[in-house]
Design a protein around this motif. Structure first.
Motif, PDB file in Angstrom:
ATOM      1  N   THR A 279      77.458  20.769  25.263  1.00  0.00           N
ATOM      2  CA  THR A 279      77.436  19.977  26.489  1.00  0.00           C
ATOM      3  C   THR A 279      76.072  19.352  26.757  1.00  0.00           C
ATOM      4  OG1 THR A 279      76.981  21.926  27.871  1.00  0.00           O
ATOM      5  CG2 THR A 279      79.288  21.329  27.523  1.00  0.00           C
ATOM      6  N   PHE A 280      75.081  19.669  25.937  1.00  0.00           N
ATOM      7  CA  PHE A 280      73.809  18.955  26.003  1.00  0.00           C
ATOM      8  C   PHE A 280      73.900  17.699  25.145  1.00  0.00           C
ATOM      9  CE2 PHE A 280      71.032  21.271  28.684  1.00  0.00           C
ATOM     10  CZ  PHE A 280      71.420  22.603  28.618  1.00  0.00           C
ATOM     11  N   THR A 367      79.588  24.595  36.783  1.00  0.00           N
ATOM     12  CA  THR A 367      78.175  24.279  37.015  1.00  0.00           C
ATOM     13  C   THR A 367      77.495  25.338  37.875  1.00  0.00           C
ATOM     14  OG1 THR A 367      78.585  22.950  39.000  1.00  0.00           O
ATOM     15  CG2 THR A 367      78.655  21.801  36.897  1.00  0.00           C
ATOM     16  N   ARG A 461      77.438   6.481  27.755  1.00  0.00           N
ATOM     17  CA  ARG A 461      76.888   7.849  27.788  1.00  0.00           C
ATOM     18  C   ARG A 461      78.014   8.848  27.664  1.00  0.00           C
ATOM     19  NH1 ARG A 461      74.878  11.029  31.562  1.00  0.00           N
ATOM     20  NH2 ARG A 461      73.857  12.350  30.037  1.00  0.00           N
ATOM     21  N   PRO A 463      79.551  12.508  28.661  1.00  0.00           N
ATOM     22  CA  PRO A 463      79.455  13.286  29.908  1.00  0.00           C
ATOM     23  C   PRO A 463      78.711  14.593  29.676  1.00  0.00           C
ATOM     24  CG  PRO A 463      81.634  13.523  28.969  1.00  0.00           C
ATOM     25  CD  PRO A 463      80.917  12.551  28.080  1.00  0.00           C
ATOM     26  N   CYS A 464      77.427  14.478  29.413  1.00  0.00           N
ATOM     27  CA  CYS A 464      76.643  15.620  28.939  1.00  0.00           C
ATOM     28  C   CYS A 464      75.458  15.902  29.842  1.00  0.00           C
ATOM     29  CB  CYS A 464      76.109  15.329  27.533  1.00  0.00           C
ATOM     30  SG  CYS A 464      77.352  15.447  26.246  1.00  0.00           S
ATOM     31  N   LYS A 465      74.961  17.116  29.693  1.00  0.00           N
ATOM     32  CA  LYS A 465      73.741  17.512  30.385  1.00  0.00           C
ATOM     33  C   LYS A 465      72.540  16.870  29.701  1.00  0.00           C
ATOM     34  CE  LYS A 465      75.758  22.061  31.105  1.00  0.00           C
ATOM     35  NZ  LYS A 465      75.737  23.460  30.635  1.00  0.00           N
ATOM     36  N   ILE A 466      71.516  16.646  30.492  1.00  0.00           N
ATOM     37  CA  ILE A 466      70.230  16.209  29.949  1.00  0.00           C
ATOM     38  C   ILE A 466      69.297  17.399  30.078  1.00  0.00           C
ATOM     39  CG2 ILE A 466      68.293  14.635  30.239  1.00  0.00           C
ATOM     40  CD1 ILE A 466      70.223  12.566  31.332  1.00  0.00           C
ATOM     41  N   ARG A 467      68.741  17.820  28.994  1.00  0.00           N
ATOM     42  CA  ARG A 467      67.935  19.032  29.016  1.00  0.00           C
ATOM     43  C   ARG A 467      66.646  18.783  29.786  1.00  0.00           C
ATOM     44  NH1 ARG A 467      69.020  23.142  25.224  1.00  0.00           N
ATOM     45  NH2 ARG A 467      69.882  21.547  23.849  1.00  0.00           N
ATOM     46  N   GLY A 468      66.347  19.682  30.734  1.00  0.00           N
ATOM     47  CA  GLY A 468      65.159  19.507  31.557  1.00  0.00           C
ATOM     48  C   GLY A 468      63.910  19.851  30.794  1.00  0.00           C
ATOM     49  N   ALA A 469      62.787  19.420  31.289  1.00  0.00           N
ATOM     50  CA  ALA A 469      61.496  19.718  30.679  1.00  0.00           C
ATOM     51  C   ALA A 469      61.298  21.217  30.678  1.00  0.00           C
ATOM     52  CB  ALA A 469      60.374  19.038  31.467  1.00  0.00           C
ATOM     53  N   ALA A 471      63.066  23.332  29.193  1.00  0.00           N
ATOM     54  CA  ALA A 471      64.324  24.080  29.006  1.00  0.00           C
ATOM     55  C   ALA A 471      64.555  24.402  27.530  1.00  0.00           C
ATOM     56  CB  ALA A 471      65.489  23.268  29.537  1.00  0.00           C
TER      57      ALA A 471
END
Lengths: 471, 131
Positions: A279-280, A367, A461, A463-469, A471
């Protein structure tokens, strides 16, 4: 497949409509435009046919001053601008009176050299090119960043996945490998070669996924990308093919076990274990150049990503799982169900969203953390997630049909007229059901309306998560 | 560098535009979404204190799923001394160290073509103000 390869992918209904238009039986030339999403990967370029525009004879496809026929300036301009506005590649199509081998004429090639650089400016740098069709062949050239790439094949996706080449000699040839002797007797060298050239993604390497990994590697699939963020634990060992007590002690990633099992089955297989969550975004993008994707994961979010990959990148998908319902009070087993859903990018192809299998509220609940769910007063719903609990024999039941459908689909062994329905086994009742598919025209995943993700490739795009700084 | 999805970023911009007199702040949730706080609302005569911020989460799935639940200051009480009532619970810790009372107003038929984070916030405020 060599780097910088070029393939074009289209669904069977579009291909049939195209063939019917260019080969109406009059032995004349006809034309069409393919508006394509673009997918780039380390393997090369895939153009994904999102829309087929049939050129009307005498209006859109007219007599040419330089050759036999050409597209009218108005027709070209209209659809080039459409491509520019929507980030699509522009591919013109016409036919020759060929059958199993076709090539561009000298006039065709000269027109490409003459017209395509300026046409590429019209489409704002998106790829532009041409395909010439024979009745059972296709040749193509596409201008990408100033360089013409030759199309390796046209892949047509239906109940059978059919690769169309410019010449029979272009079809991959197999070699006699005594390891596959028994398979060759069914699949032939061509079928075995097809498998060897396939790249398959497997999402979830627990019970269901580990079985697919074993079977696909033994079939002789060339490459497997396995994605799972979990490790082998004592309680999932009974289901994970090839797992050992040492794997538990070592907290081995499931994808590493999968690689080991696959290499034992076929030392030549290319395995890409991805110890991460599909999901990333950057993980899901590793699957965009697969030829098929199996989902054996157990979250609605992974289901959503899988469904989108199938339709956005035109990749056939196979979703397997099992579910056991247990009465919370008595602990008695209510039902035991093994389910398999085939998802192909076609009308009524099994889009999971159209079939109500990616409900928004379930996505929202996923979530939340466990503590958030408790604090927000969510009790477990009566409906347990698919693939829980996992018993290996249940996974075999749902997975075997998927694996055999994959085999039949890609080696062309399905009979004409076969309909791919999804399936459900109710084991306590010993009942089997075929499950029909729903399609909604307004679906943003499988529908063809402006703004949908269908065949958009990298132009939409996931439908995925964007990995945070950090993470 | 922002790690928000483009649609979450757009929703934040829309919130500020829809509530120009209120401050919209956010922290990233590490998945492309944001924990949002919009400050300085009058939550209506039923409550004390009457001014509160409202918080909610825009997940990376936004706008595909309902924006729910919402949160207000944790020390709010009813002026009539009664329990907070249906749809209000807590205090709890929705994210980080933030303490809050939860406002549970689910939109059962969330439709992203019609429902936005701004519109939903407006509906929640209206509900609070009419308790």
């Amino acid at each position: 497949m060599a780097k910088n390869s070029l393939t074009v992918r289209m669904v069977e209904s579009d291909y049939k409509a195209l063939l019917k238009h260019v080969f109406p039986g009059d032995r004349d030339e006809h034309g069409a435009i393919l508006l394509c999403g673009v997918s780039k990967s380390a393997k090369g370029l895939r153009l994904l046919v999102r829309k087929v525009v049939l050129a009307k004879d005498g209006i859109d496809f007219i007599e040419s001053r330089r050759g036999y026929r050409e597209f009218s300036a108005r027709f070209i301009s209209k659809w080039a601008m459409y491509c520019a506005e929507n980030g699509l590649a522009y591919i013109s199509v016409h036919n020759h009176g060929a059958d199993q081998a076709v090539e561009f004429s000298r006039n065709d090639l000269q027109s490409h050299e003459r017209a395509y650089p300026s046409l590429q400016e019209l489409v704002k740098g998106n790829p532009v090119g041409a395909i010439v069709l024979g009745k059972r062949s296709a040749a193509g050239r596409v201008l990408v960043k100033g360089k013409f790439l030759v199309m390796d094949k046209l892949t047509v996706l239906g109940t059978r996945v059919n690769d169309v080449f410019s010449h029979p000699s272009k079809r991959p040839r197999g070699t006699e490998d005594s390891m596959y002797d028994r398979q060759l007797r069914m699949l032939g060298q061509t079928g075995q070669a097809i498998l060897k050239n396939l790249k398959v993604g497997i999402i979830g390497l627990g019970g269901g996924g580990s079985l697919q990994n074993e079977w696909l590697s033994r079939l002789g699939v060339g490459s497997i990308v396995s994605v799972d963020p979990d490790i082998v634990k004592k309680h999932n060992r009974p289901r994970i093919v090839g797992s050992t007590a040492k794997d538990v002690a070592a907290k081995r990633p499931k994808v590493e076990v999968a690689k080991r099992v696959a290499k034992q089955a076929n030392p030549d297989i290319d395995c890409q274990p991805v110890f991460d969550d599909v999901t990333f975004e950057e993980i899901a993008l590793k699957l965009t150049d697969c030829d098929a994707i199996f989902l054996a994961g157990d979250t609605y979010a992974s289901r959503q990503v899988f469904n989108r990959l199938v339709h956005q990148y035109l990749i056939p998908g196979f979703h397997v799982g099992a579910r056991v319902s247990v009465d919370k009070q008595t602990k008695a087993v209510d039902s035991v169900r093994a389910e398999y859903r085939v998802v192909i990018p076609a009308a009524k192809g099994g889009c999971l969203e159209c079939c109500g299998l990616v409900p928004a509220e379930k996505l929202r609940l996923e979530t939340l953390s466990d503590s958030q769910r408790r604090e927000q007063n969510y009790t477990d719903s009566d409906e347990e997630e698919l693939a829980e609990p996992s018993v290996i024999t249940l996974n075999v039941l749902s997975g075997a049909q998927a694996a055999n459908d994959f085999l039949m689909m890609f080696t062309g062994l399905f009979d004409d007229g076969v309909q791919l329905a999804s399936q459900r086994h109710e084991l306590t009742k010993r009942q089997f059901f075929s499950v029909g598919h729903l399609s909604k025209a307004e679906c943003e995943t499988c529908g063809r309306r402006l703004g949908s993700a269908f065949a958009m490739g990298d132009g939409a795009r996931l439908p995925c998560k964007i990995r945070g700084a950090g993470a | 560098m922002s790690n928000l999805t483009p649609l979450v970023k757009a929703a934040l911009d829309e919130l500020q535009a829809a509530f120009p007199d209120n401050e919209v702040t956010h922290t990233e949730d590490g998945e492309g979404g944001a924990n949002v706080t919009v400050s300085g609302f009058d939550i209506g005569p039923a409550f004390s204190p009457r001014e509160s911020w409202v918080g909610f989460r825009l997940t990376y799935q936004h706008p595909e799923i309902d924006v729910y639940p919402h949160f207000i200051r944790p020390d709010v009480v009813r002026v009539d001394g009664a329990q907070l009532g249906e749809g209000l619970s807590g205090p709890m810790t929705p994210w980080g160290t933030l303490q809050a009372v939860q406002v549970s107003r689910r939109t059962n038929a969330w439709d992203k073509t019609r429902d936005t984070a701004s519109i939903k916030l407006g509906k929640v405020l209206e509900w609070l103000r009419t308790r």
